[in-house]
Scaffold this motif. Sequence first.
Motif, PDB file in Angstrom:
ATOM      1  N   ALA A 174      44.212  13.161  17.204  1.00 49.82           N
ATOM      2  CA  ALA A 174      42.954  13.378  17.930  1.00 49.82           C
ATOM      3  C   ALA A 174      43.185  13.352  19.438  1.00 49.82           C
ATOM      4  CB  ALA A 174      41.934  12.313  17.526  1.00 49.82           C
ATOM      5  N   VAL A 175      44.004  12.418  19.898  1.00 52.89           N
ATOM      6  CA  VAL A 175      44.329  12.333  21.334  1.00 52.89           C
ATOM      7  C   VAL A 175      45.006  13.611  21.807  1.00 52.89           C
ATOM      8  CG1 VAL A 175      45.804  11.175  23.041  1.00 52.89           C
ATOM      9  CG2 VAL A 175      44.457   9.812  21.434  1.00 52.89           C
ATOM     10  N   TYR A 176      45.954  14.112  21.019  1.00 51.41           N
ATOM     11  CA  TYR A 176      46.673  15.330  21.402  1.00 51.41           C
ATOM     12  C   TYR A 176      45.735  16.530  21.460  1.00 51.41           C
ATOM     13  CZ  TYR A 176      50.144  19.035  21.501  1.00 51.41           C
ATOM     14  OH  TYR A 176      50.878  20.145  21.864  1.00 51.41           O
ATOM     15  N   LEU A 177      44.810  16.607  20.489  1.00 50.95           N
ATOM     16  CA  LEU A 177      43.875  17.729  20.477  1.00 50.95           C
ATOM     17  C   LEU A 177      42.997  17.745  21.725  1.00 50.95           C
ATOM     18  CD1 LEU A 177      42.736  17.805  16.740  1.00 50.95           C
ATOM     19  CD2 LEU A 177      43.928  19.626  17.962  1.00 50.95           C
ATOM     20  N   ARG A 178      42.625  16.570  22.189  1.00 52.77           N
ATOM     21  CA  ARG A 178      41.740  16.503  23.359  1.00 52.77           C
ATOM     22  C   ARG A 178      42.499  16.715  24.671  1.00 52.77           C
ATOM     23  NH1 ARG A 178      39.120  12.015  20.522  1.00 52.77           N
ATOM     24  NH2 ARG A 178      37.098  12.734  19.757  1.00 52.77           N
ATOM     25  N   GLU A 179      43.693  16.139  24.757  1.00 48.44           N
ATOM     26  CA  GLU A 179      44.404  16.125  26.037  1.00 48.44           C
ATOM     27  C   GLU A 179      45.566  17.114  26.122  1.00 48.44           C
ATOM     28  OE1 GLU A 179      45.534  12.106  26.808  1.00 48.44           O
ATOM     29  OE2 GLU A 179      43.493  11.322  26.503  1.00 48.44           O
ATOM     30  N   ARG A 180      45.941  17.679  24.957  1.00 50.23           N
ATOM     31  CA  ARG A 180      47.053  18.646  24.908  1.00 50.23           C
ATOM     32  C   ARG A 180      48.380  18.049  25.337  1.00 50.23           C
ATOM     33  NH1 ARG A 180      48.034  22.406  22.034  1.00 50.23           N
ATOM     34  NH2 ARG A 180      49.052  23.717  23.571  1.00 50.23           N
ATOM     35  N   GLU A 181      48.445  16.735  25.382  1.00 52.20           N
ATOM     36  CA  GLU A 181      49.706  16.064  25.659  1.00 52.20           C
ATOM     37  C   GLU A 181      49.635  14.654  25.088  1.00 52.20           C
ATOM     38  OE1 GLU A 181      50.320  15.948  29.840  1.00 52.20           O
ATOM     39  OE2 GLU A 181      48.689  14.541  30.222  1.00 52.20           O
ATOM     40  N   SER A 182      50.791  14.135  24.758  1.00 45.20           N
ATOM     41  CA  SER A 182      50.844  12.797  24.167  1.00 45.20           C
ATOM     42  C   SER A 182      52.257  12.253  24.265  1.00 45.20           C
ATOM     43  CB  SER A 182      50.413  12.861  22.693  1.00 45.20           C
ATOM     44  OG  SER A 182      50.596  11.621  22.056  1.00 45.20           O
ATOM     45  N   LEU A 183      52.331  10.950  24.417  1.00 44.06           N
ATOM     46  CA  LEU A 183      53.640  10.284  24.444  1.00 44.06           C
ATOM     47  C   LEU A 183      54.051   9.811  23.057  1.00 44.06           C
ATOM     48  CD1 LEU A 183      53.161   8.125  27.687  1.00 44.06           C
ATOM     49  CD2 LEU A 183      54.378  10.304  27.458  1.00 44.06           C
ATOM     50  N   GLN A 248      36.196  24.551  19.421  1.00 43.63           N
ATOM     51  CA  GLN A 248      36.328  23.956  18.091  1.00 43.63           C
ATOM     52  C   GLN A 248      37.303  22.779  18.054  1.00 43.63           C
ATOM     53  OE1 GLN A 248      36.423  27.125  18.852  1.00 43.63           O
ATOM     54  NE2 GLN A 248      35.111  28.332  17.491  1.00 43.63           N
ATOM     55  N   THR A 249      38.134  22.680  19.089  1.00 41.61           N
ATOM     56  CA  THR A 249      39.138  21.612  19.122  1.00 41.61           C
ATOM     57  C   THR A 249      38.476  20.242  19.101  1.00 41.61           C
ATOM     58  OG1 THR A 249      40.608  23.027  20.431  1.00 41.61           O
ATOM     59  CG2 THR A 249      41.126  20.676  20.355  1.00 41.61           C
ATOM     60  N   ASP A 250      37.419  20.075  19.865  1.00 37.97           N
ATOM     61  CA  ASP A 250      36.737  18.781  19.923  1.00 37.97           C
ATOM     62  C   ASP A 250      36.112  18.419  18.577  1.00 37.97           C
ATOM     63  OD1 ASP A 250      37.368  18.133  22.520  1.00 37.97           O
ATOM     64  OD2 ASP A 250      35.604  19.125  23.366  1.00 37.97           O
ATOM     65  N   LEU A 251      35.630  19.412  17.851  1.00 35.94           N
ATOM     66  CA  LEU A 251      35.049  19.145  16.533  1.00 35.94           C
ATOM     67  C   LEU A 251      36.087  18.528  15.593  1.00 35.94           C
ATOM     68  CD1 LEU A 251      32.972  22.414  15.904  1.00 35.94           C
ATOM     69  CD2 LEU A 251      32.079  20.127  16.430  1.00 35.94           C
ATOM     70  N   VAL A 252      37.276  19.116  15.583  1.00 36.22           N
ATOM     71  CA  VAL A 252      38.348  18.612  14.725  1.00 36.22           C
ATOM     72  C   VAL A 252      38.826  17.246  15.210  1.00 36.22           C
ATOM     73  CG1 VAL A 252      40.675  19.053  13.847  1.00 36.22           C
ATOM     74  CG2 VAL A 252      39.067  20.945  14.105  1.00 36.22           C
ATOM     75  N   SER A 274      31.781  15.867   2.840  1.00 31.38           N
ATOM     76  CA  SER A 274      30.484  16.340   3.354  1.00 31.38           C
ATOM     77  C   SER A 274      30.528  16.502   4.866  1.00 31.38           C
ATOM     78  CB  SER A 274      29.382  15.345   2.971  1.00 31.38           C
ATOM     79  OG  SER A 274      29.242  15.266   1.563  1.00 31.38           O
ATOM     80  N   LYS A 275      31.168  15.543   5.552  1.00 36.18           N
ATOM     81  CA  LYS A 275      31.295  15.635   7.005  1.00 36.18           C
ATOM     82  C   LYS A 275      32.132  16.840   7.400  1.00 36.18           C
ATOM     83  CE  LYS A 275      30.699  10.778   8.266  1.00 36.18           C
ATOM     84  NZ  LYS A 275      31.249   9.643   9.062  1.00 36.18           N
ATOM     85  N   LEU A 276      33.150  17.130   6.584  1.00 34.04           N
ATOM     86  CA  LEU A 276      34.008  18.275   6.867  1.00 34.04           C
ATOM     87  C   LEU A 276      33.230  19.581   6.691  1.00 34.04           C
ATOM     88  CD1 LEU A 276      36.944  18.561   7.759  1.00 34.04           C
ATOM     89  CD2 LEU A 276      37.591  18.864   5.371  1.00 34.04           C
ATOM     90  N   ASP A 277      32.329  19.598   5.701  1.00 28.88           N
ATOM     91  CA  ASP A 277      31.479  20.781   5.523  1.00 28.88           C
ATOM     92  C   ASP A 277      30.597  20.993   6.757  1.00 28.88           C
ATOM     93  OD1 ASP A 277      32.489  21.331   3.022  1.00 28.88           O
ATOM     94  OD2 ASP A 277      30.951  20.172   1.959  1.00 28.88           O
ATOM     95  N   LYS A 278      30.150  19.872   7.339  1.00 28.26           N
ATOM     96  CA  LYS A 278      29.333  19.957   8.551  1.00 28.26           C
ATOM     97  C   LYS A 278      30.157  20.511   9.718  1.00 28.26           C
ATOM     98  CE  LYS A 278      25.583  19.196  10.924  1.00 28.26           C
ATOM     99  NZ  LYS A 278      24.370  20.026  10.692  1.00 28.26           N
ATOM    100  N   VAL A 279      31.425  20.101   9.767  1.00 30.92           N
ATOM    101  CA  VAL A 279      32.328  20.622  10.804  1.00 30.92           C
ATOM    102  C   VAL A 279      32.469  22.136  10.666  1.00 30.92           C
ATOM    103  CG1 VAL A 279      34.710  20.620  11.671  1.00 30.92           C
ATOM    104  CG2 VAL A 279      33.604  18.460  11.085  1.00 30.92           C
ATOM    105  N   LYS A 280      32.590  22.585   9.419  1.00 27.87           N
ATOM    106  CA  LYS A 280      32.701  24.025   9.167  1.00 27.87           C
ATOM    107  C   LYS A 280      31.447  24.756   9.664  1.00 27.87           C
ATOM    108  CE  LYS A 280      35.582  23.817   4.993  1.00 27.87           C
ATOM    109  NZ  LYS A 280      35.602  24.082   3.533  1.00 27.87           N
TER     110      LYS A 280
END
Length: 330
Positions: A174-183, A248-252, A274-280
């Motif tokens: 999740a951190v990588y998806l938001r910031e596009r970098e991670s240690l 869509q990145t923030d949703l995932v 069910s939550k994943l269906d909502k994401v879709k």
Amino acid sequence: MKLNLKPYSIGYRTMKTALGVAIAIYLAQLLQLDYYVSAGILTILCIQPTKKKSIRAAFSRFIASLIGIVFALIFFEGIAYHPIIIGVLIVLFIPLLVTLRFQDGFVSSSVILMHIYDAKNLSFDLLTNEIALMMVGFGTALAVNMYMPSIEKKLENYRYEIEGLYASIFREIAVYLRERESLWSGKELMDARKLLEKAKALAYQDVENHITRHENKYYHYFEMREQQLEIIERILPKITALPVIVDQTDLVADFLEDLSEHVHSGNTAYRYISKLDKVKENFAELPLPNSHEKFLAMAELYQVIHEMEAYLEIKQSYKGFHTRKAEVPV
């Protein structure tokens, strides 16, 4: 030169072996059996890591010893008590045990054979003496090996450790998806793989320690987590290959972060499906990509969602442990 020695320790199996040998020899002496110390040797050969293995070992060694007595009757009594005859007997005896799958009983049957050879006469008294030795030796081993310390606490610890590792992995993604970098080094992935191997081996040992049980809830649990880990390992390359950040990145990321806070061992994964269906649904409502790179990113994220659906379906098919109502296990 420094020696790499293991720490000196006395385990429960060592204690059981020592106790079993002492009891077997004492009983053999009490019964005034010839070669009474051999009862201790037979006991040592039957002390195994699990109850089922101990039973199989005792059965295999008893049958092999009976076959050995028949061979002694044919070769020693029928031909001669001579070293060459012992060699011939063993040449024919071992392949037969292997064919019958009683090869584990060769050493114990050899003990009986040597007694007969030493006596130079397979009399009825010697026959009953050897059978009594087997009964005392194998019986003592089985009796002593019926005690096995519980390993459920250790299995529980493995369960919690694995769940903690999965939670960490989802947080890092999740951190990588938001910031596009991670240690993040990915260490939790390797730790989870190693821990699952150890946990499954221990769970299988627990099955072997219950004579009438053929299944183990922990073994199925760790097997389920192993299947999920394979999915996580498929997701990571898709995440790291995203060419750009899209809406869509923030949703995932939000979904995975939420998921990381509820990694437990129950069977309510349907809530997250069910939550994943909502994401879709939210995915579909967002504007279409206006560039090729954004289109590729969106496609990869949709694949991640598809993989997470499979992840949750694996958990949904698992019966699970009993959990508190407040928990939302995935």
